[in-house]
Design an enzyme around this catalytic site. Structure first.
Site, PDB file in Angstrom:
ATOM      1  N   LYS A  50      36.902  36.888  29.480  1.00 42.69           N
ATOM      2  CA  LYS A  50      35.723  37.677  29.102  1.00 42.69           C
ATOM      3  C   LYS A  50      34.489  36.790  29.269  1.00 42.69           C
ATOM      4  O   LYS A  50      33.999  36.199  28.314  1.00 42.69           O
ATOM      5  CB  LYS A  50      35.879  38.190  27.666  1.00 42.69           C
ATOM      6  CG  LYS A  50      35.149  39.501  27.438  1.00 42.69           C
ATOM      7  CD  LYS A  50      35.571  40.145  26.131  1.00 42.69           C
ATOM      8  CE  LYS A  50      34.759  41.393  25.855  1.00 42.69           C
ATOM      9  NZ  LYS A  50      35.206  42.554  26.630  1.00 42.69           N
ATOM     10  N   GLU A  76      40.358  48.251  36.979  1.00 44.69           N
ATOM     11  CA  GLU A  76      39.811  48.745  35.706  1.00 44.69           C
ATOM     12  C   GLU A  76      38.365  49.160  35.906  1.00 44.69           C
ATOM     13  O   GLU A  76      37.820  49.045  37.001  1.00 44.69           O
ATOM     14  CB  GLU A  76      39.924  47.681  34.606  1.00 44.69           C
ATOM     15  CG  GLU A  76      39.101  46.437  34.848  1.00 44.69           C
ATOM     16  CD  GLU A  76      39.006  45.539  33.610  1.00 44.69           C
ATOM     17  OE1 GLU A  76      38.913  46.067  32.488  1.00 44.69           O
ATOM     18  OE2 GLU A  76      39.001  44.313  33.779  1.00 44.69           O
ATOM     19  N   ARG A  93      41.878  35.468  22.561  1.00 39.84           N
ATOM     20  CA  ARG A  93      41.321  35.738  23.885  1.00 39.84           C
ATOM     21  C   ARG A  93      40.117  34.840  24.165  1.00 39.84           C
ATOM     22  O   ARG A  93      39.940  34.364  25.286  1.00 39.84           O
ATOM     23  CB  ARG A  93      40.949  37.226  23.993  1.00 39.84           C
ATOM     24  CG  ARG A  93      40.657  37.653  25.415  1.00 39.84           C
ATOM     25  CD  ARG A  93      40.564  39.148  25.541  1.00 39.84           C
ATOM     26  NE  ARG A  93      39.461  39.701  24.781  1.00 39.84           N
ATOM     27  CZ  ARG A  93      39.250  41.004  24.588  1.00 39.84           C
ATOM     28  NH1 ARG A  93      40.081  41.893  25.116  1.00 39.84           N
ATOM     29  NH2 ARG A  93      38.224  41.434  23.888  1.00 39.84           N
TER      30      ARG A  93
HETATM   31  C1  LIG Z   1      36.051  43.671  26.740  1.00 39.99           C
HETATM   32  C2  LIG Z   1      36.562  44.309  27.962  1.00 39.99           C
HETATM   33  C3  LIG Z   1      37.496  45.363  27.928  1.00 39.99           C
HETATM   34  C4  LIG Z   1      37.966  46.007  26.652  1.00 39.99           C
HETATM   35  O1  LIG Z   1      38.673  45.132  25.833  1.00 39.99           O
HETATM   36  P1  LIG Z   1      38.920  45.488  24.315  1.00 39.99           P
HETATM   37  O2  LIG Z   1      39.558  44.252  23.756  1.00 39.99           O
HETATM   38  O3  LIG Z   1      39.815  46.644  24.267  1.00 39.99           O
HETATM   39  O4  LIG Z   1      37.587  45.778  23.723  1.00 39.99           O
HETATM   40  C5  LIG Z   1      37.969  45.857  29.136  1.00 39.99           C
HETATM   41  N1  LIG Z   1      37.550  45.368  30.316  1.00 39.99           N
HETATM   42  C6  LIG Z   1      36.646  44.367  30.382  1.00 39.99           C
HETATM   43  C7  LIG Z   1      36.217  43.882  31.708  1.00 39.99           C
HETATM   44  C8  LIG Z   1      36.132  43.800  29.220  1.00 39.99           C
HETATM   45  O5  LIG Z   1      35.231  42.813  29.298  1.00 39.99           O
END
Ligand SMILES: *Cc1c(COP(=O)(O)O)cnc(C)c1O
Length: 341
Positions: free
Chosen positions: A183, A220, A80
């Site tokens: 991210k 989300e 990722r």
């Molecule tokens: C990091 C993150 C998540 C959760 O991801 P995981 O890999 O399950 O920790 C969900 N939404 C956003 C916007 C994120 O930055």
């Protein structure tokens, strides 16, 4: 670290002994370096400071029942981060180097890995930033990868419980073809005012964003994906503006393994009414079960948990995932890497 009260640790920063760094210069990544400094000397024209060329990750290491230390799905985090780097034109940090850096930083800080049974874990924060100087808008030619660790306490200090959430319409976190799938810090900067205004200083656990185009589908939360459960089916949004959560991906695999069906498709707001259970999921909490989601603009409250307790599927999925992380159940999917200390 006999003087740390592991059970009372919050999700905050605590100084540890070492961090691991790697520099990208002259078109290539150098060797991993160990540092005991908490500071990064940085050029004032670095692209991460001006143009947001910055990406990060979050993952955890757990001390298991057998005393072994497991990291959960680090390859997924490495992939990722590479996708994030590609998305905002940073140098991609190689998967194998990521694995080495993670193992090294855990080994060097092993006195901070919480004991089994405390519910605490060691949180790892990898960071990739453009350090090269630019004033014109273009990608840097130099990058820095850093990974530091900090012990974090159990998310649910008083036991697994539900929380209220709220829908925000006033702000978007990311655009349909924007950076929501990466991210990057920019998405978080974009969500801070929304979070502060929507959550009324703690009345709600977090805000849910709707799709930015039609404002009709659940995207989300600020830092967690959404899932709903009904008719023996785990349903999670399909959207071009949400971050692909590794926890969500794992819960889907577990759900199928436990005999549920799974669907990834757009979820219109009205459908919230029909879920038997729902949760927000991410590395920090695994699952944060949803008590209700308030839609204040429409004077509506979607009550998911009538009795205020987490539902049976949330409990089952949460337990199953944690048992794999703590080495209490067989790692049937091969998700954990055991770190040689
Ligand atoms: C990091 C993150 C998540 C959760 O991801 P995981 O890999 O399950 O920790 C969900 N939404 C956003 C916007 C994120 O930055």
């Amino acid at each position: 670290m006999e003087n740390i009260n592991w059970k009372e640790l919050s999700f905050g920063y605590m100084k540890t002994d070492y961090n691991v760094r790697c520099y990208y210069r002259d078109g290539k990544w150098g060797e991993l370096e160990v540092s005991s400094s908490e500071e990064i000397p940085i050029h004032m024209a670095a692209t991460c400071l001006h143009y947001g060329q910055e990406g990060f990750e979050g993952l955890k290491a757990f001390r298991g029942k057998d005393g072994k230390v497991r990291v959960f799905r680090m390859d997924e985090n490495a992939k990722r981060l590479a996708s994030t780097a590609h998305g905002i034109m940073m140098a991609e940090f190689p998967i194998e180097k990521f694995r080495e850096a993670v193992a090294k930083v855990i080994r060097l800080n092993q006195r901070f890995i919480p004991p089994y049974g405390t519910g605490a874990s060691l949180y790892l924060r990898p960071l990739l930033i453009g350090t090269g100087a630019q004033v014109g808008v273009k990608p840097a030619t130099e990058y820095l990868f850093v990974v530091f660790v900090t012990p974090v306490g159990p998310y649910f200090k008083g036991g697994f419980t539900t929380n209220p959430y709220v829908i925000t319409r006033k702000y978007d976190r990311s655009a349909p073809l924007g950076t929501g799938i990466y991210k990057v810090g920019g998405n978080y900067a974009a969500s801070m005012r929304a979070h502060s205004e929507a959550c009324h200083g703690g009345e709600y656990a977090c805000e849910f964003y709707l799709d930015a185009k039609e404002k009709h589908y659940i995207d989300e939360a600020g830092a967690a994906n959404f899932f709903g459960i009904k008719n023996n089916t785990y349903i999670t949004p399909k959207s071009t503006s949400i971050l692909p959560s590794i926890t969500n991906k794992s819960l889907m695999q577990l759900a199928e393994h436990l005999g549920m069906k799974t669907e990834r498709r757009p979820i219109p707001i009205e459908e919230l009414e029909t879920f038997e259970e729902a949760g927000a999921c991410g590395t920090a909490a695994v699952i944060s079960p949803i008590q209700r989601i308030d839609d204040l603009d429409n004077n509506k409250s979607y009550v998911i948990s009538k009795d205020g307790q987490p539902g049976p599927w949330c409990k089952k999925l949460y337990t199953a995932l944690q048992q794999i992380q703590y080495g209490e159940a067989e790692d049937v999917f091969g998700w954990c890497d055991i770190i040689d200390l």
